[in-house]
Design an enzyme around this catalytic site. Structure first.
Site, PDB file in Angstrom:
ATOM      1  N   LYS A 177      84.427  63.681  40.489  1.00  0.00           N
ATOM      2  CA  LYS A 177      84.752  63.065  39.194  1.00  0.00           C
ATOM      3  C   LYS A 177      86.145  62.457  39.325  1.00  0.00           C
ATOM      4  O   LYS A 177      87.154  63.172  39.413  1.00  0.00           O
ATOM      5  CB  LYS A 177      84.696  64.135  38.095  1.00  0.00           C
ATOM      6  CG  LYS A 177      85.487  63.856  36.831  1.00  0.00           C
ATOM      7  CD  LYS A 177      84.942  62.694  36.030  1.00  0.00           C
ATOM      8  CE  LYS A 177      85.730  62.518  34.732  1.00  0.00           C
ATOM      9  NZ  LYS A 177      87.138  62.146  34.918  1.00  0.00           N
ATOM     10  N   GLY A 209      93.772  70.464  37.037  1.00  0.00           N
ATOM     11  CA  GLY A 209      94.205  69.716  35.862  1.00  0.00           C
ATOM     12  C   GLY A 209      94.770  70.637  34.799  1.00  0.00           C
ATOM     13  O   GLY A 209      95.296  71.720  35.094  1.00  0.00           O
ATOM     14  N   SER A 210      94.614  70.222  33.555  1.00  0.00           N
ATOM     15  CA  SER A 210      95.281  70.905  32.443  1.00  0.00           C
ATOM     16  C   SER A 210      94.561  72.198  32.053  1.00  0.00           C
ATOM     17  O   SER A 210      93.361  72.368  32.316  1.00  0.00           O
ATOM     18  CB  SER A 210      95.325  69.970  31.233  1.00  0.00           C
ATOM     19  OG  SER A 210      94.003  69.675  30.822  1.00  0.00           O
ATOM     20  N   GLY A 238      91.614  71.201  29.560  1.00  0.00           N
ATOM     21  CA  GLY A 238      90.416  70.680  30.225  1.00  0.00           C
ATOM     22  C   GLY A 238      89.751  71.744  31.079  1.00  0.00           C
ATOM     23  O   GLY A 238      88.522  71.900  31.065  1.00  0.00           O
ATOM     24  N   GLY A 239      90.557  72.497  31.814  1.00  0.00           N
ATOM     25  CA  GLY A 239      90.011  73.505  32.731  1.00  0.00           C
ATOM     26  C   GLY A 239      89.276  74.610  31.999  1.00  0.00           C
ATOM     27  O   GLY A 239      88.170  75.013  32.403  1.00  0.00           O
ATOM     28  N   GLU A 257      92.202  75.207  38.873  1.00  0.00           N
ATOM     29  CA  GLU A 257      93.644  75.362  39.125  1.00  0.00           C
ATOM     30  C   GLU A 257      94.367  74.644  38.005  1.00  0.00           C
ATOM     31  O   GLU A 257      94.265  73.423  37.862  1.00  0.00           O
ATOM     32  CB  GLU A 257      94.011  74.764  40.490  1.00  0.00           C
ATOM     33  CG  GLU A 257      93.334  75.451  41.666  1.00  0.00           C
ATOM     34  CD  GLU A 257      93.614  76.939  41.747  1.00  0.00           C
ATOM     35  OE1 GLU A 257      94.643  77.394  41.217  1.00  0.00           O
ATOM     36  OE2 GLU A 257      92.789  77.668  42.320  1.00  0.00           O
ATOM     37  N   CYS A 295     102.440  70.799  39.255  1.00  0.00           N
ATOM     38  CA  CYS A 295     101.991  72.054  38.659  1.00  0.00           C
ATOM     39  C   CYS A 295     102.928  73.193  39.048  1.00  0.00           C
ATOM     40  O   CYS A 295     102.932  74.234  38.405  1.00  0.00           O
ATOM     41  CB  CYS A 295     100.576  72.361  39.108  1.00  0.00           C
ATOM     42  SG  CYS A 295     100.377  72.301  40.892  1.00  0.00           S
ATOM     43  N   GLU A 334     103.546  75.413  29.403  1.00  0.00           N
ATOM     44  CA  GLU A 334     104.045  74.316  30.228  1.00  0.00           C
ATOM     45  C   GLU A 334     104.316  73.059  29.387  1.00  0.00           C
ATOM     46  O   GLU A 334     103.481  72.651  28.591  1.00  0.00           O
ATOM     47  CB  GLU A 334     102.965  73.981  31.280  1.00  0.00           C
ATOM     48  CG  GLU A 334     103.284  72.809  32.185  1.00  0.00           C
ATOM     49  CD  GLU A 334     102.041  72.338  32.980  1.00  0.00           C
ATOM     50  OE1 GLU A 334     100.936  72.302  32.401  1.00  0.00           O
ATOM     51  OE2 GLU A 334     102.194  72.005  34.156  1.00  0.00           O
TER      52      GLU A 334
END
Ligand code: NAP
Length: 493
Positions: free
Chosen positions: A165, A222-223, A226-227, A246, A283, A372
């Site tokens: 993706k 990613g965020s 989203g994760g 992650e 990250c 974060e």
């Protein structure tokens, strides 16, 4: 619609195109599923040759890829050259790891005559590739955590096809790298389904991909938002699949008093550089700096303030990430308990570093301060003693890294106060550093890039380093297996 955008100017580049349709996503997953057995049956040598050919093709096409990457991300050519080289190194490293048997872990126990429990059949423990893997690329590493990044490399090493993706933040680069990958797949005589690309301008594409019945595992970088949304979808499928997410992290960095014995200057500069590296879009960027309330601590904070105020970070990856940074910093600006130390106040254009200070009690009391802010912003938390450091690390919880400056080096165990800080850092982190800064993650066999939730949704796995291949193989035991099966050395069936 997707369109290549100049990250510095916002100017659109070339024609726009549609995101993948539901039919195209189905076709990509079906192609991957139909290639899975043939790819799993390749020998270690064939898989390694494929990985090396991908590395070579990436390197051969660097001159064409780098300007596109720079235009779409604003990360700058020196950084992107380094990232492309790292991505090729990583592919070659996985090739070496495959040849050394990383995907097999073969354990053979001979039969023993007699009654159980001592008597037993011959048992051979092997690992089998899981099948098609959905990989979600991140915006902030357009090579290393994108189309041919670590997740794709480790899935290929395991013998699994990849449906990638693409991240809409670098859509043209993703297409270009995917075209290179498709050529290499063909040149290596592999079925086209070994690598497939899907493109999304909306979350619907990723949702359909994760819910596709033939997808056997998902790797996401990613965020947190989203994760965790996609992790829930993976778990709610009729056949749940592993989800390796992650996510973001605040990466606490603790300046123990002993660290400042040599003065604050060099350490403050090192830290300011790390906070601003890549405009803070890592990250592993240090987001919480823990400093003791004493005169050397005051001098360190003053130095950090001076050096951050002088830094000039480059443009951020895209307008959405720039706006999110401003929102995050604005929350901190308006927080009654924060003392702002550095604030360039520049809501548009290149970001300015932001630094604020807070007392540990106020930090512990407000959970929002533990989250974060993606970009060149950090909080200094002032503490009285190591017990407060322990409380702070526990309050932050799972994090990709913790950095501890000032733990005694050598073989002599430190006192209980320092030991408690080390013990807590080990409990909450995926990687604990005793010198240097957390930005920069070496690709090696010993690396671990992950950590307890919310740093990762799968804390027992890593997305960087050669252990990453273990995410995409499933152990099983063969009982009294025929010799021809045991002799296959890596190729599955
Ligand atoms: P992101 O916005 O979460 O995007 C990552 C991918 O997930 C994109 O393909 C995005 O597609 C998709 N996505 C996001 N939300 C979704 C949802 N609800 N449903 C379906 N798909 C969804 O993250 P990013 O902007 O790339 O990266 C920034 C974040 O990643 C930071 O927090 C950073 O710390 C973290 N990060 C972590 C690591 C690590 O190794 N732990 C490495 C790099 C970055 P669409 O954009 O098409 O929706």
């Amino acid at each position: 619609m997707l369109q290549s955008t100049d990250a510095r100017s916002g100017a659109l580049h070339g024609a726009a195109w549609d995101e993948s349709s539901p039919e195209q996503i189905d076709a990509a997953v079906a192609a991957a599923a139909s290639a899975a057995d043939a790819f799993a049956a390749k020998s270690n040598a064939q898989r390694a040759a494929f990985l090396r050919a991908l590395a070579q093709a990436l390197t051969d096409n660097a001159a064409a890829l780098l300007p596109v990457a720079d235009r779409e991300t604003a990360l700058g050519l020196p950084r992107l050259e380094g990232e492309l080289a790292r991505t090729a190194f990583q592919l070659r490293g996985f090739a070496d790891a495959v040849e050394q048997g990383a995907a097999q872990a073969f354990l053979d126990e001979t039969a023993m005559a007699g009654a159980p429990p001592a008597g037993r059949p011959r048992l051979s423990r092997i690992q089998a590739p899981l099948g098609p893997v959905a990989v979600f690329a991140a915006s902030n590493f357009p090579f290393a955590f994108s189309v041919l990044g670590g997740d794709s490399a480790s899935a290929f090493a395991a013998g699994c096809p990849v449906v990638l993706k693409a991240h809409p933040g670098h859509p043209q680069l993703s297409r270009d790298v995917a075209a290179i990958a498709a050529t290499v797949v063909e040149q290596c005589g592999l079925p086209a389904g070994v690598f497939q690309l899907v493109e999304g301008a909306s979350v619907a594409v990723g949702v359909q991909l994760v819910q596709s019945p033939a997808i056997a595992a998902v790797a996401f970088t990613g965020s947190f938002k989203g994760g965790t949304a996609l992790a829930r979808l993976a778990a709610d499928r009729p056949r749940p699949v592993p989800f390796y997410g992650e996510l973001g992290s605040v990466n606490p960095l603790v300046v123990l008093p002993a660290a400042l014995a040599g003065g604050p200057d060099a350490l403050a500069q090192t830290l300011a550089d790390s906070i601003c590296l890549g405009a803070g879009q890592f990250c592993t960027s240090p987001g919480v700096i823990v400093v003791f309330k004493d005169a050397p601590g005051d001098a360190f904070v003053q130095q950090l303030r001076t050096r951050l105020a002088a830094a000039a970070p480059h443009a951020m990856l895209n307008a959405g990430i720039r706006a999110a940074f401003e929102r995050g910093v604005d929350q901190w600006r308006q927080h009654a308990k924060l003392q702002v130390l550095v604030d360039g106040r520049q809501p548009q254009g290149n970001p300015r570093p932001f630094l604020a200070q807070v007392d540990v009690a106020d930090f512990l009391a407000d959970h929002r301060l533990h989250e974060e802010v993606f970009g060149c912003a950090a909080l200094v938390v002032r503490v009285d003693d190591s017990a407060q450091v322990v409380a702070l690390l526990n309050a932050i919880g799972g994090t990709l890294t913790s950095t501890l400056w000032g733990v005694p080096a050598g073989d002599v165990q430190p006192d209980e106060a320092v030991l408690a800080v080390v013990r807590t850092a080990v409990q909450v982190s995926g990687r604990v550093l005793f010198s240097g800064v957390p930005t920069g993650v070496a690709v090696t066999a010993a690396q671990h890039h992950g950590g307890p939730f919310p740093a990762s949704t799968a804390p027992f796995t890593t997305s960087v380093g050669y252990a990453a291949v273990q995410r995409f193989v499933r152990p099983l035991a063969l009982q009294d297996a025929p010799g021809w099966l045991l002799a296959r050395e890596g190729a599955f069936l």
